[in-house]
Design an enzyme around this catalytic site. Sequence first.
Site, PDB file in Angstrom:
ATOM      1  CB  CYS A  62     -12.337 -25.382   9.430  1.00 45.84           C
ATOM      2  SG  CYS A  62     -10.803 -24.433   9.259  1.00 45.84           S
ATOM      3  CG  ASP A 105      -2.105   0.893   1.081  1.00 44.51           C
ATOM      4  OD1 ASP A 105      -2.175   1.596   0.063  1.00 44.51           O
ATOM      5  OD2 ASP A 105      -2.951   0.899   1.980  1.00 44.51           O
ATOM      6  CG  ASP A 120      -6.481  -4.902   1.858  1.00 42.34           C
ATOM      7  OD1 ASP A 120      -6.095  -4.454   2.961  1.00 42.34           O
ATOM      8  OD2 ASP A 120      -7.025  -4.184   0.994  1.00 42.34           O
ATOM      9  CB  CYS A 122     -10.331 -26.639  12.807  1.00 42.75           C
ATOM     10  SG  CYS A 122     -11.232 -25.075  12.997  1.00 42.75           S
ATOM     11  CB  CYS A 180      -7.293 -24.026   9.843  1.00 40.02           C
ATOM     12  SG  CYS A 180      -8.031 -23.846  11.488  1.00 40.02           S
ATOM     13  CG  HIS A 192     -10.435 -20.627  12.412  1.00 39.38           C
ATOM     14  ND1 HIS A 192     -10.885 -21.808  11.858  1.00 39.38           N
ATOM     15  CD2 HIS A 192     -11.514 -19.775  12.411  1.00 39.38           C
ATOM     16  CE1 HIS A 192     -12.166 -21.689  11.542  1.00 39.38           C
ATOM     17  NE2 HIS A 192     -12.569 -20.470  11.872  1.00 39.38           N
TER      18      HIS A 192
END
Length: 378
Positions: free
Chosen positions: A309, A89, A271, A314, A311, A340
């Site tokens: 999930c 940015d 984003d 999880c 991840c 997560h």
Amino acid sequence: MFELIKTEGRARRGCLHTVHGDIQTPVFMNVGTCAAIKGGVTTMELRDIHCQVELSNTYHLHIRPGDRLIREMGGIRKFMNWDGPVLTDSGGFQVFSLAGLRKITEEGVKFASHIDGRRIFMGPEESMQIQSNLASTIAMAFDECIENPAPRDYVKKSCDRTARWLVRCRDEMARLNALPDTLNSKQMLFGINQGSTYEDLRIEHMQKIAELDLDGYAIGGLAVGEATEDMYRIIDAVEPYMPTHKPRYLMGVGTPCNILEAVHMGVDFFDCVMPSRNARHGNLFTWNGKMNLLNEKYALDPRPFDENCDCPACRHYSRSYVRHLIKAKEAVGMHLAVVHNLHFYNELTMKIREALDGGYFEEFYQKYRKILGERVED
């Protein structure tokens, strides 16, 4: 550089080919403002949770540790050991957020550093020079982000100045990319559409900057105080005037529902700090809706955050355990929650791409726009 693979309604499936690898779109970019994701997420973990693009901030890296130091270290990708694309940015949002510490002129902006108070100056050329030192894949143009609502006369003047700044950004980037010692001579430039919540000013500004034929275009200055309905109204108004065969980026947005709606209206890049910021306070996103992990009902809950999930959090830990960690202010609890939420956002855009590839995005959109904004009931 941008390949528009297919469309479904206004939703787009694409691929941006860059010097640092392809970016499959729609895509969520993971925000590492100071070259790190808040919550202690490493670049190794970013790979594991399917992150395609890391995003860092020009202003913050210029202040600390310094863009010249990062250049000496080989650029931001080597500095942080990340082999994928990076978007930086421009620092323009800090012009907005540091309102009490800055002065805007035609040349640029004078800041007081939020770290030590020292006076610094950043204009279009300086922003491009800093981003060239960082050697990011995509550099954002230097602009002014206006608080919503704002007086129409000021918005008009600001848009005209931002358009003039964009020409200077383009010219300076061309100069920098032609230098023999530039770290990334194929650095891309995205222009930013502004205009507050005035549809006609937004359209006028978009038409003007589209003539510059840049590598991509962003809609900036939203999610900064206006109602969600106004944000959608502006996206809907501007999108028809954005170049079809260039990537479209909605800056700083937003919730899973915001992303679904914006994809439905033709946006490609996103984003937001929301997934990591919310996670650090126990607010999680799941395929069944939003969850406040700190609620008492999860104190003895042995299940993962989301049974759909995969991840790391999880797969290995319970709601009860991570809830305890966050309440006890143990860093690992916040870390697991951040991992997560970022995994969820990356998986969301991956499933959107799959739905577009399979021709069932409208069905996916209609189903999850109702679910993802609701509270988990179980």
